[in-house]
Every structure is written in C-alpha cells, then in structure tokens.
Design an enzyme around this catalytic site. Structure first.
Site, PDB file in Angstrom:
ATOM      1  N   VAL A   6       5.729   5.395  13.320  1.00  0.00           N
ATOM      2  CA  VAL A   6       5.108   5.893  12.090  1.00  0.00           C
ATOM      3  C   VAL A   6       6.106   5.891  10.942  1.00  0.00           C
ATOM      4  O   VAL A   6       5.762   5.571   9.799  1.00  0.00           O
ATOM      5  CB  VAL A   6       4.533   7.309  12.308  1.00  0.00           C
ATOM      6  CG1 VAL A   6       3.981   7.867  10.992  1.00  0.00           C
ATOM      7  CG2 VAL A   6       3.443   7.288  13.356  1.00  0.00           C
ATOM      8  N   CYS A   7       7.364   6.214  11.226  1.00  0.00           N
ATOM      9  CA  CYS A   7       8.374   6.361  10.172  1.00  0.00           C
ATOM     10  C   CYS A   7       8.523   5.120   9.287  1.00  0.00           C
ATOM     11  O   CYS A   7       8.545   5.246   8.058  1.00  0.00           O
ATOM     12  CB  CYS A   7       9.715   6.749  10.774  1.00  0.00           C
ATOM     13  SG  CYS A   7       9.695   8.380  11.560  1.00  0.00           S
ATOM     14  N   PRO A   8       8.618   3.902   9.867  1.00  0.00           N
ATOM     15  CA  PRO A   8       8.763   2.743   8.977  1.00  0.00           C
ATOM     16  C   PRO A   8       7.549   2.494   8.093  1.00  0.00           C
ATOM     17  O   PRO A   8       7.685   1.962   6.994  1.00  0.00           O
ATOM     18  CB  PRO A   8       9.012   1.574   9.932  1.00  0.00           C
ATOM     19  CG  PRO A   8       8.552   2.041  11.266  1.00  0.00           C
ATOM     20  CD  PRO A   8       8.774   3.520  11.278  1.00  0.00           C
ATOM     21  N   GLU A  14       5.847   4.802   6.596  1.00  0.00           N
ATOM     22  CA  GLU A  14       6.056   5.676   5.443  1.00  0.00           C
ATOM     23  C   GLU A  14       7.188   5.154   4.566  1.00  0.00           C
ATOM     24  O   GLU A  14       7.083   5.142   3.336  1.00  0.00           O
ATOM     25  CB  GLU A  14       6.386   7.089   5.922  1.00  0.00           C
ATOM     26  CG  GLU A  14       5.267   7.776   6.664  1.00  0.00           C
ATOM     27  CD  GLU A  14       5.613   9.208   7.005  1.00  0.00           C
ATOM     28  OE1 GLU A  14       4.742  10.072   6.829  1.00  0.00           O
ATOM     29  OE2 GLU A  14       6.747   9.467   7.436  1.00  0.00           O
ATOM     30  N   ILE A  15       8.278   4.742   5.188  1.00  0.00           N
ATOM     31  CA  ILE A  15       9.440   4.268   4.438  1.00  0.00           C
ATOM     32  C   ILE A  15       9.074   3.055   3.592  1.00  0.00           C
ATOM     33  O   ILE A  15       9.434   2.968   2.415  1.00  0.00           O
ATOM     34  CB  ILE A  15      10.598   3.964   5.408  1.00  0.00           C
ATOM     35  CG1 ILE A  15      11.139   5.274   5.994  1.00  0.00           C
ATOM     36  CG2 ILE A  15      11.712   3.186   4.710  1.00  0.00           C
ATOM     37  CD1 ILE A  15      12.075   5.104   7.163  1.00  0.00           C
TER      38      ILE A  15
END
Length: 212
Positions: free
Chosen positions: A50-52, A54-55
């Site tokens: 999920v983090c990438p 958002e990034i």
C-alpha cells in the site's frame, strides 16, 4: 490522547534522502517555517504494497502542491539507506524510483512517537534494581498526515490504521480551505471545494453563505 491540532509541530532533525538520491543527516521541517506550508505524512514500511501507492500518489500531483506553496515530506521508521535503495528500484519491480520529495528516516521511532502515530508500545519491567524495556507489537508508523502552516502550527491531522490507504487529493482540499480562511477570514463548510461558497458569521452570530 492529547491532540496536536493548533500546536507547534514537534521539532526533529534526522537523516533523510532528498531528490531521490542525496542522503543528508540534518533534515528538519523547521527550514520551511515562514516560507512554505508542509504536508508531513508517515507510512509504515519500505518495500511494502500500500505504501508505494500513496508515495506515488503524492508524487503524481506534486505540481498541485507546489502551486499552493506546499512542501511534501514523508517519514517512516526505516533507515535512510533502506529509503535510498527503494528509491533506486523501478516501479515495475516494486520500487519508488522517480520520487523527488524528502523521505525521512525515523529509525529511533522518536518522530513517530512525538507525532502520536507510532503503533505498538514499550513495556518497562522494573524489578530488583534492574530495568527491562521491550517493545510490544510492531513499532512502525501508522498512516498519519499533518498539514502544517507557515507559522509551524499543525492545522489538520488524519491518521489511518495500517491497512487503510489515504485519499491524497483530500490534502489538496484541506490546503485550499486553510489558505482561503487565511486570506478571507471565511470558513469552509462540509464537502467544500475551491471556488464554492464559503461562510461568515455576521454581527448577530448568524452564518451567511458567501461567494468564494
């Protein structure tokens, strides 16, 4: 839980990666005070799923933030070397190559703790003049987001649990609302977007809708 709303953003100085390639050891958001608004967002881990999304979502609309004189800064509890390695990896291989805004290392967990977004907790066992401190749960950052004004004051906070990716475009709406209030002294109702009517209290305390 105490809130940081309307309070000065907690100070930190930390290692970070700038421009996707340059490691520095003295990064601080205080450098933007009096000059820019800041969106400071936390994410749990490098090399995740999920983090990438958002990034990259922040990177994809970076010109919209720059237009609003707003600096994006990311933070996780990984090292600066982990950030740097991830930044060199192509997107198709799970990396975040092409991201240019600062990514801060909170390896000591102090930034996440001071901003109230650190998951898990420390347990202190004091017995027979000895102290044993251990972490309970995974000590990584929740998906916290903080809108900081040019005076260094936190004006908006959003914190999601680890599985829940945030709506990045909502950050733009909140910046527009804050800047409209600062410029006109008029407040923004629910679901307000730039160009829509704002609100103002008259002398009798009645709220009037005004044209933005």
């Amino acid at each position: 839980m105490k809130t940081l709303i309307s309070k000065e953003a907690p100070y930190f100085k930390a290692n970070a990666v700038l421009n996707g390639k340059d490691i520095v050891n003295d990064f601080t958001i205080q450098q933007y005070k009096g000059k820019k608004y800041v969106i400071l967002f936390f994410y749990p881990k490098d090399f995740t799923f999920v983090c990438p999304t958002e990034i990259y979502a922040f990177q994809n609309i970076l010109p919209s933030f720059e237009k609003r004189n707003t600096q994006i800064v990311a933070v996780s509890t990984d090292t600066e070397y982990s950030h740097w390695t991830w930044l060199q990896m192509p997107k198709k291989n799970g990396g975040i190559h092409g991201v240019t805004y600062p990514i801060v290392s909170d390896i000591n967990k102090t930034i996440s703790y001071n901003y109230g977004v650190l998951s898990g907790f420390w347990n202190c066992d004091c017995n027979n003049n000895s102290v044993k401190i251990e972490g309970k749960g995974e000590l990584v950052a929740y998906r916290g987001l903080f809108l900081i004004d040019k005076k260094g004051i936190i004006r908006h906070i959003l914190i999601n649990d680890l599985p829940l990716g945030r709506n990045v475009k909502e950050s733009i709406r909140m910046i527009d609302a804050l800047q409209t209030f600062e410029k006109k002294g008029e407040v923004c109702p629910a679901n307000w977007n730039i160009g829509e009517k704002t609100m103002k209290a008259n002398h009798e305390g009645i709220i009037d809708y005004l044209s933005s």
